[in-house]
Write an enzyme that holds these catalytic residues in place. Structure first.
Site, PDB file in Angstrom:
ATOM      1  N   ASP A  48       0.845  -1.198   0.000  1.00  0.00           N
ATOM      2  CA  ASP A  48       0.000   0.000   0.000  1.00  0.00           C
ATOM      3  C   ASP A  48       0.885   1.255   0.000  1.00  0.00           C
ATOM      4  O   ASP A  48       0.388   2.381  -0.088  1.00  0.00           O
ATOM      5  CB  ASP A  48      -1.015   0.001   1.145  1.00  0.00           C
ATOM      6  N   SER A  49       2.210   1.048   0.046  1.00  0.00           N
ATOM      7  CA  SER A  49       3.130   2.170  -0.174  1.00  0.00           C
ATOM      8  C   SER A  49       2.893   2.794  -1.547  1.00  0.00           C
ATOM      9  O   SER A  49       3.384   3.888  -1.821  1.00  0.00           O
ATOM     10  CB  SER A  49       4.596   1.715  -0.051  1.00  0.00           C
ATOM     11  N   ASP A  87      -1.127  -6.337  -0.303  1.00  0.00           N
ATOM     12  CA  ASP A  87      -1.035  -5.676   1.006  1.00  0.00           C
ATOM     13  C   ASP A  87      -2.416  -5.139   1.388  1.00  0.00           C
ATOM     14  O   ASP A  87      -2.994  -4.328   0.655  1.00  0.00           O
ATOM     15  CB  ASP A  87      -0.032  -4.519   0.859  1.00  0.00           C
ATOM     16  N   LYS A 117      -0.788  -9.579   3.049  1.00  0.00           N
ATOM     17  CA  LYS A 117      -0.020  -9.112   4.213  1.00  0.00           C
ATOM     18  C   LYS A 117      -0.868  -8.115   4.992  1.00  0.00           C
ATOM     19  O   LYS A 117      -1.615  -7.338   4.374  1.00  0.00           O
ATOM     20  CB  LYS A 117       1.280  -8.422   3.759  1.00  0.00           C
ATOM     21  N   GLU A 119      -0.742  -5.493   8.720  1.00  0.00           N
ATOM     22  CA  GLU A 119       0.107  -4.894   9.755  1.00  0.00           C
ATOM     23  C   GLU A 119      -0.475  -5.158  11.144  1.00  0.00           C
ATOM     24  O   GLU A 119      -1.695  -5.199  11.309  1.00  0.00           O
ATOM     25  CB  GLU A 119       0.201  -3.366   9.541  1.00  0.00           C
ATOM     26  N   GLU A 186      10.069  -4.508   9.916  1.00  0.00           N
ATOM     27  CA  GLU A 186      10.514  -3.252   9.294  1.00  0.00           C
ATOM     28  C   GLU A 186      11.143  -2.354  10.351  1.00  0.00           C
ATOM     29  O   GLU A 186      10.505  -2.017  11.368  1.00  0.00           O
ATOM     30  CB  GLU A 186       9.317  -2.543   8.633  1.00  0.00           C
TER      31      GLU A 186
HETATM   32  O1  KIV Z   1       3.369  -0.996   1.642  1.00  0.00           O
HETATM   33  C1  KIV Z   1       4.510  -1.452   1.628  1.00  0.00           C
HETATM   34  O2  KIV Z   1       5.266  -1.372   0.651  1.00  0.00           O
HETATM   35  C2  KIV Z   1       4.967  -2.081   2.836  1.00  0.00           C
HETATM   36  C3  KIV Z   1       6.431  -2.052   3.035  1.00  0.00           C
HETATM   37  C4  KIV Z   1       6.797  -0.798   3.718  1.00  0.00           C
HETATM   38  C5  KIV Z   1       6.890  -3.209   3.738  1.00  0.00           C
HETATM   39  O3  KIV Z   1       4.204  -2.510   3.631  1.00  0.00           O
END
Ligand code: KIV
Length: 284
Positions: A48-49, A87, A117, A119, A186
């Protein structure tokens, strides 16, 4: 890589068993996915970056499930063999176990992802367990978790104090017990990452700025190639200044157009003389 086999969980766990580090990168679009496939990258994260690297927001919070699905589909089209991880964006899993399972399912059904993934630690273990029980491989993410940036007080190393480090170790165990196949650490101190890696029994550990002793490494693609103009995190290594090359090219293009150096005959198409003559007569 023409003869590349599809990366699967058994292949990833074999690497862990044999002590071969796993490679992981973020990716958000088709051409980059194509190159990452060619380079034989094992795991590709549609992070989600992308809210920051691709959409220009200042955080990941505005990213929606639809954004994530669209980009994950593009990445899958460019890389059919990588282990593709979607993500889970902000508020796609925090509200309830049910929202977590539904949205995780979207990554699998609509974008052919291999895993998701999310968090968070022990407080997200029920979401993790629900997703895994639905048959979806899930990766955890501890340490600096950008969706909680406000609570964490900014982009800073997590777990420098013993108590905070103990919480990360405990959170990793909680995610492992909930069925995570892997956990991303991270910006966690290297020795804390090493401890967690040594204690992992049924999952493997990936490091982003957390040292050499994890089972694999992750980098943000835009940081690797100088493609994010706002900042470069200290932990990132730049493997090529693609951003500078692109900027030079853009300036050169503007100059050549202004000076009538571009285009040249090889950059346009022509019409046969007789056809052109006939055209002129037709117009008369
Ligand atoms: O969104 C993303 O790219 C991430 C990384 C910072 C690990 O979660």
């Amino acid at each position: 890589m023409a003869d590349r086999k599809k990366v699967t969980l058994p292949i990833l766990f074999n690497k862990v068993e044999e002590g071969v580090p796993i490679t992981m990168l973020t990716c958000y679009d088709y051409p980059t996915a194509f190159f990452q496939e060619e380079a034989g990258i094992d795991m590709v994260l549609v992070g989600d970056s992308l809210g920051m690297t691709m959409l220009g927001f200042d955080s990941t919070l505005p990213v929606t499930m639809d954004d994530m699905i669209r980009h994950s589909q593009a990445v899958r089209r460019g890389s059919s063999n990588c282990w593709l991880i979607g993500d889970m964006p902000y508020m796609s899993y925090q509200p309830s176990v049910e929202s977590a399972i539904r949205n995780a399912g979207r990554f699998m059904a609509e974008a052919q992802c291999d895993a998701i993934k999310l968090e968070g630690g022990a407080q997200m273990a029920d979401r993790m367990a629900g997703i895994v029980a639905a048959g979806i491989p899930a990766m955890g993410h501890l340490g600096l978790t950008p969706q909680s940036m406000s609570a964490l007080g900014g982009f800073r190393v997590q777990g420098r104090g013993a108590l905070q480090a103990k919480k990360i170790v405990d959170d990793a165990k909680a995610l492992e017990h909930a069925g995570a196949f892997a956990i991303l650490l991270e910006m966690v101190p290297d020795r804390v990452c090493k401890l967690i890696t040594e204690r992992a029994e049924t999952c493997f550990i990936i490091s982003l700025g957390s040292g050499l002793d994890a089972h694999g490494q992750l980098l943000i693609y835009h940081d690797m190639f100088g493609l994010y103009p706002k900042f470069k995190p200290r932990m990132a290594k730049v493997y090529g200044e693609a951003g500078k090359v692109i900027l030079e090219g853009l300036k050169q293009y503007a100059k050549e157009v202004q000076e009538r150096q571009f285009p040249q005959p090889e950059n346009w198409f022509s019409i046969q003389d007789e056809e052109y003559e006939e055209l002129l007569q037709l117009l008369d």
